[in-house]
Write a protein that holds these residues in place. Structure first.
Motif, mmCIF file in Angstrom:
data_model
loop_
_atom_site.group_PDB
_atom_site.id
_atom_site.type_symbol
_atom_site.label_atom_id
_atom_site.label_comp_id
_atom_site.label_asym_id
_atom_site.label_seq_id
_atom_site.Cartn_x
_atom_site.Cartn_y
_atom_site.Cartn_z
ATOM 1 N N TYR A 179 0.848 -1.196 0.000
ATOM 2 C CA TYR A 179 0.000 0.000 0.000
ATOM 3 C C TYR A 179 0.880 1.240 0.000
ATOM 4 N N HIS A 180 0.351 2.348 -0.471
ATOM 5 C CA HIS A 180 1.066 3.629 -0.436
ATOM 6 C C HIS A 180 0.532 4.466 0.719
ATOM 7 N N TYR A 181 1.458 5.059 1.474
ATOM 8 C CA TYR A 181 1.097 5.898 2.614
ATOM 9 C C TYR A 181 2.113 7.021 2.695
ATOM 10 N N CYS A 182 1.645 8.271 2.731
ATOM 11 C CA CYS A 182 2.525 9.433 2.842
ATOM 12 C C CYS A 182 2.613 9.849 4.308
ATOM 13 N N VAL A 183 3.824 10.091 4.783
ATOM 14 C CA VAL A 183 4.021 10.497 6.175
ATOM 15 C C VAL A 183 4.820 11.786 6.254
ATOM 16 N N THR A 207 4.353 7.950 12.732
ATOM 17 C CA THR A 207 3.008 7.761 12.192
ATOM 18 C C THR A 207 2.598 6.313 12.418
ATOM 19 N N LEU A 247 0.712 3.460 11.065
ATOM 20 C CA LEU A 247 0.196 3.047 9.763
ATOM 21 C C LEU A 247 -0.924 2.021 9.879
ATOM 22 N N ILE A 277 -4.884 0.010 7.486
ATOM 23 C CA ILE A 277 -4.543 -1.201 6.738
ATOM 24 C C ILE A 277 -5.175 -2.389 7.449
ATOM 25 N N GLY A 304 -1.122 10.927 4.450
ATOM 26 C CA GLY A 304 -2.320 10.103 4.502
ATOM 27 C C GLY A 304 -2.177 8.827 3.689
ATOM 28 N N TYR A 305 -3.240 8.042 3.721
ATOM 29 C CA TYR A 305 -3.307 6.762 3.031
ATOM 30 C C TYR A 305 -3.677 6.979 1.565
ATOM 31 N N TYR A 306 -2.954 6.322 0.656
ATOM 32 C CA TYR A 306 -3.188 6.476 -0.782
ATOM 33 C C TYR A 306 -3.743 5.204 -1.436
#
Length: 91
Positions: A53-57, A62, A64, A68, A86-88
């Motif tokens: 998964y993609h997640y921006c921090v 953070t 996660l 998920i 955030g979660y992408y």
């Protein structure tokens, strides 16, 4: 000759605290060390089944795991910068 020997006080100033290391911490937490720049980075986050998964921090720690579904087992920087935290979604 100027001293090349280190003093005990100088050695005590250097510490390596693994609890405050950068990167994936365990139990779904990731610590982004930005050096005070305020940068954001995109991560690839892996669950227990190998899904990515993609997640921006942003800077700091953070969690996660809440977004998920399955247990997070790892996370690493995928090269992306300047994203909105955030979660992408799935990779």
């Amino acid at each position: 000759m100027l001293g090349a020997a280190s003093t005990p006080a100088a050695d005590a100033a250097v510490s390596h605290d693994l609890r405050n290391s950068c990167g994936y911490q365990s139990w779904g937490e990731y610590r982004h060390c930005d050096g005070g720049t305020g940068s954001t980075v995109m991560l690839d986050v892996q669950d227990i089944w190998g899904n990515i998964y993609h997640y921006c921090v942003g800077p700091g720690i953070t969690d996660l795991q809440p977004v998920i579904r399955w247990r997070v087992t790892g996370a690493w920087w995928n090269g992306g910068v300047g994203c909105a935290p955030g979660y992408y979604g799935p990779a």
